[in-house]
Write a protein that holds these residues in place. Structure first.
Motif, PDB file in Angstrom:
ATOM      1  N   MET A 169       0.825  -1.200   0.000  1.00  0.00           N
ATOM      2  CA  MET A 169       0.000   0.000   0.000  1.00  0.00           C
ATOM      3  C   MET A 169       0.863   1.255   0.000  1.00  0.00           C
ATOM      4  O   MET A 169       0.511   2.264  -0.624  1.00  0.00           O
ATOM      5  N   ALA A 170       2.000   1.189   0.671  1.00  0.00           N
ATOM      6  CA  ALA A 170       2.928   2.329   0.649  1.00  0.00           C
ATOM      7  C   ALA A 170       3.489   2.531  -0.746  1.00  0.00           C
ATOM      8  O   ALA A 170       3.552   3.654  -1.252  1.00  0.00           O
ATOM      9  N   GLU A 171       3.888   1.445  -1.399  1.00  0.00           N
ATOM     10  CA  GLU A 171       4.447   1.549  -2.750  1.00  0.00           C
ATOM     11  C   GLU A 171       3.425   2.120  -3.734  1.00  0.00           C
ATOM     12  O   GLU A 171       3.790   2.881  -4.636  1.00  0.00           O
ATOM     13  N   ALA A 172       2.171   1.756  -3.558  1.00  0.00           N
ATOM     14  CA  ALA A 172       1.125   2.176  -4.488  1.00  0.00           C
ATOM     15  C   ALA A 172       0.460   3.488  -4.061  1.00  0.00           C
ATOM     16  O   ALA A 172      -0.494   3.920  -4.702  1.00  0.00           O
ATOM     17  N   ASN A 173       0.967   4.107  -2.994  1.00  0.00           N
ATOM     18  CA  ASN A 173       0.431   5.380  -2.492  1.00  0.00           C
ATOM     19  C   ASN A 173      -1.048   5.265  -2.130  1.00  0.00           C
ATOM     20  O   ASN A 173      -1.847   6.190  -2.344  1.00  0.00           O
ATOM     21  N   ILE A 174      -1.413   4.128  -1.570  1.00  0.00           N
ATOM     22  CA  ILE A 174      -2.793   3.928  -1.105  1.00  0.00           C
ATOM     23  C   ILE A 174      -2.831   4.429   0.337  1.00  0.00           C
ATOM     24  O   ILE A 174      -2.683   3.666   1.290  1.00  0.00           O
ATOM     25  N   THR A 175      -3.002   5.738   0.475  1.00  0.00           N
ATOM     26  CA  THR A 175      -2.762   6.400   1.755  1.00  0.00           C
ATOM     27  C   THR A 175      -3.993   7.065   2.360  1.00  0.00           C
ATOM     28  O   THR A 175      -3.961   7.449   3.522  1.00  0.00           O
ATOM     29  N   THR A 176      -5.042   7.248   1.575  1.00  0.00           N
ATOM     30  CA  THR A 176      -6.214   7.950   2.082  1.00  0.00           C
ATOM     31  C   THR A 176      -7.325   6.956   2.399  1.00  0.00           C
ATOM     32  O   THR A 176      -7.337   5.837   1.883  1.00  0.00           O
ATOM     33  N   PRO A 177      -8.272   7.365   3.236  1.00  0.00           N
ATOM     34  CA  PRO A 177      -9.384   6.454   3.541  1.00  0.00           C
ATOM     35  C   PRO A 177     -10.117   5.943   2.305  1.00  0.00           C
ATOM     36  O   PRO A 177     -10.485   4.772   2.234  1.00  0.00           O
ATOM     37  N   MET A 178     -10.324   6.801   1.306  1.00  0.00           N
ATOM     38  CA  MET A 178     -11.054   6.378   0.108  1.00  0.00           C
ATOM     39  C   MET A 178     -10.255   5.350  -0.683  1.00  0.00           C
ATOM     40  O   MET A 178     -10.820   4.394  -1.232  1.00  0.00           O
ATOM     41  N   ARG A 179      -8.956   5.543  -0.766  1.00  0.00           N
ATOM     42  CA  ARG A 179      -8.113   4.589  -1.492  1.00  0.00           C
ATOM     43  C   ARG A 179      -8.048   3.253  -0.751  1.00  0.00           C
ATOM     44  O   ARG A 179      -8.128   2.184  -1.364  1.00  0.00           O
ATOM     45  N   LYS A 180      -7.872   3.314   0.560  1.00  0.00           N
ATOM     46  CA  LYS A 180      -7.804   2.085   1.353  1.00  0.00           C
ATOM     47  C   LYS A 180      -9.101   1.291   1.235  1.00  0.00           C
ATOM     48  O   LYS A 180      -9.077   0.063   1.079  1.00  0.00           O
ATOM     49  N   ALA A 181     -10.230   1.991   1.321  1.00  0.00           N
ATOM     50  CA  ALA A 181     -11.527   1.319   1.261  1.00  0.00           C
ATOM     51  C   ALA A 181     -11.716   0.621  -0.079  1.00  0.00           C
ATOM     52  O   ALA A 181     -12.139  -0.543  -0.135  1.00  0.00           O
ATOM     53  N   ALA A 182     -11.405   1.308  -1.163  1.00  0.00           N
ATOM     54  CA  ALA A 182     -11.585   0.729  -2.492  1.00  0.00           C
ATOM     55  C   ALA A 182     -10.636  -0.445  -2.713  1.00  0.00           C
ATOM     56  O   ALA A 182     -11.027  -1.492  -3.244  1.00  0.00           O
ATOM     57  N   PHE A 183      -9.391  -0.284  -2.303  1.00  0.00           N
ATOM     58  CA  PHE A 183      -8.372  -1.326  -2.511  1.00  0.00           C
ATOM     59  C   PHE A 183      -8.719  -2.581  -1.722  1.00  0.00           C
ATOM     60  O   PHE A 183      -8.735  -3.699  -2.278  1.00  0.00           O
ATOM     61  N   LEU A 184      -9.012  -2.432  -0.447  1.00  0.00           N
ATOM     62  CA  LEU A 184      -9.283  -3.600   0.394  1.00  0.00           C
ATOM     63  C   LEU A 184     -10.595  -4.276   0.008  1.00  0.00           C
ATOM     64  O   LEU A 184     -10.721  -5.503   0.110  1.00  0.00           O
ATOM     65  N   ALA A 185     -11.569  -3.499  -0.455  1.00  0.00           N
ATOM     66  CA  ALA A 185     -12.829  -4.095  -0.896  1.00  0.00           C
ATOM     67  C   ALA A 185     -12.598  -4.990  -2.105  1.00  0.00           C
ATOM     68  O   ALA A 185     -13.143  -6.104  -2.191  1.00  0.00           O
ATOM     69  N   GLN A 186     -11.784  -4.526  -3.040  1.00  0.00           N
ATOM     70  CA  GLN A 186     -11.497  -5.336  -4.217  1.00  0.00           C
ATOM     71  C   GLN A 186     -10.694  -6.584  -3.849  1.00  0.00           C
ATOM     72  O   GLN A 186     -10.966  -7.691  -4.333  1.00  0.00           O
ATOM     73  N   LEU A 187      -9.719  -6.433  -2.960  1.00  0.00           N
ATOM     74  CA  LEU A 187      -8.935  -7.599  -2.523  1.00  0.00           C
ATOM     75  C   LEU A 187      -9.828  -8.610  -1.817  1.00  0.00           C
ATOM     76  O   LEU A 187      -9.684  -9.826  -2.020  1.00  0.00           O
ATOM     77  N   ALA A 188     -10.739  -8.119  -0.992  1.00  0.00           N
ATOM     78  CA  ALA A 188     -11.617  -9.017  -0.240  1.00  0.00           C
ATOM     79  C   ALA A 188     -12.452  -9.871  -1.183  1.00  0.00           C
ATOM     80  O   ALA A 188     -12.602 -11.083  -0.983  1.00  0.00           O
ATOM     81  N   HIS A 189     -13.002  -9.252  -2.218  1.00  0.00           N
ATOM     82  CA  HIS A 189     -13.819 -10.011  -3.168  1.00  0.00           C
ATOM     83  C   HIS A 189     -12.960 -10.952  -4.007  1.00  0.00           C
ATOM     84  O   HIS A 189     -13.298 -12.133  -4.163  1.00  0.00           O
ATOM     85  N   GLU A 190     -11.879 -10.433  -4.562  1.00  0.00           N
ATOM     86  CA  GLU A 190     -11.066 -11.215  -5.492  1.00  0.00           C
ATOM     87  C   GLU A 190     -10.439 -12.440  -4.844  1.00  0.00           C
ATOM     88  O   GLU A 190     -10.242 -13.464  -5.498  1.00  0.00           O
TER      89      GLU A 190
END
Length: 311
Positions: A169-190
């Motif tokens: 997440m640090a490498e991909a600059n997933i640093t804000t609440p909106m980015r974290k929410a979208a990223f983890l939601a996709q990982l959870a489903h996939e």
């Protein structure tokens, strides 16, 4: 009352520790309702009576330090009276802008340096995760946050995966609440809440798929889907490996190992410019760019709402 200009990567808890005060005192002095949300350039009033932090053992700093979410190498260097270069050399860090929560750092000098008070009103500097996020924040999540999004994920597995996830997440600059929410939601489903790091099917269905770069006999099975966002096909293994400096084309099984799998997910996210759509709240477009369509949209949105409540 002293003022301090927030730098990218700062957290209220770290500043409270640095100035020997409390999070609640800082929050009250600055009218902050959410202590988890501060932003670079924000001017904070430091309550009277603060002092420079001191480590145990007669004011001597510890010889090692575990990176916390929101830390930057420059911030740690300033805290322990050393330099970014010295920290990078002591810990074999090639990119001083990339550290991750849970990483153990050796402090040069064997613990001889004393933490120092930061200079108020310093200008923002680069930190974990590359470019400045639009609304502040820091890379990384906690075990509790991760399991709140993915309740079927065990404590042990969450603890095992967390350092690798936070690094990605640090490498991909997933640093804000909106980015974290979208990223983890996709990982959870996939990945079925990080249950599957490898496609259950054999991969034979991908045999001969030239659009995936599968041009040699056995490529379908060899380069089947792996990772929390499944990497599929010789061409994609080659591209991810080149981006991450890992020979994934020659050693495709590495794509399911947590230290690589999460970095691949982060690379995929960045290479499709998904932070932009996450920032805009366009979760549907994030889904389309990951899935090629909208399969499992209701499930993805369920995880997204859950993650939004967490962050």
């Amino acid at each position: 009352m002293t003022t301090y200009s927030v730098r990218r990567g700062d957290t209220l808890s770290a500043l409270a520790q640095r100035f020997n005060t409390s999070v609640s005192s800082l929050a009250k002095s600055n009218g902050i309702s959410n202590p988890n949300l501060i932003y670079a350039g924000q001017q904070l009033r430091i309550p009277d009576g603060f002092d420079a932090p001191r480590a145990s053992g007669g004011g001597r700093a510890a010889s090692s330090y575990t990176v916390k979410s929101g830390d930057t190498l420059s911030g740690i260097a300033g805290r322990y009276g050393t330099s970014v270069g010295a920290l990078a050399t002591a810990n074999n860090i090639s990119n001083p802008n990339l550290i991750y929560a849970g990483q153990r750092l050796t402090i040069p000098g064997g613990g001889g340096a004393s933490p120092t008070r930061p200079t108020p009103n310093q200008p923002p500097v680069g930190g974990v995760g590359g470019p400045k996020p639009p609304t502040g924040g820091s890379a990384g999540v906690t075990v509790q946050q991760l399991r709140a999004v993915m309740p079927n994920l065990s404590q042990a597995t969450a603890e095992q995966y967390l350092p690798h996830l936070n690094r990605a997440m640090a490498e991909a600059n997933i640093t804000t609440p909106m980015r974290k929410a979208a990223f983890l939601a996709q990982l959870a489903h996939e990945s079925g809440q990080l249950r599957y790091m490898e496609e259950i099917a054999s991969g034979a269905a991908y045999e001969g798929r030239r659009d995936l770069g599968n041009t040699q006999p056995g490529d379908g099975v060899r380069y089947k889907g792996r990772g929390p966002i499944q990497l599929t096909g010789r061409a994609n293994y080659r591209a991810a490996g080149q981006a991450l400096g890992i020979d994934l084309e020659g050693n495709p099984q590495r794509a399911k190992d947590p230290d690589v799998a999460f970095r691949i997910a982060g690379w995929y996210w960045s290479s499709r410019n998904l932070n932009t759509y996450a920032d805009a709240g366009n979760f549907r477009e994030v889904t389309r760019r990951i899935n090629g369509g909208y399969n499992g949209m209701a499930d993805r949105e369920m995880y997204y709402r859950r993650a939004q409540n967490v962050f």
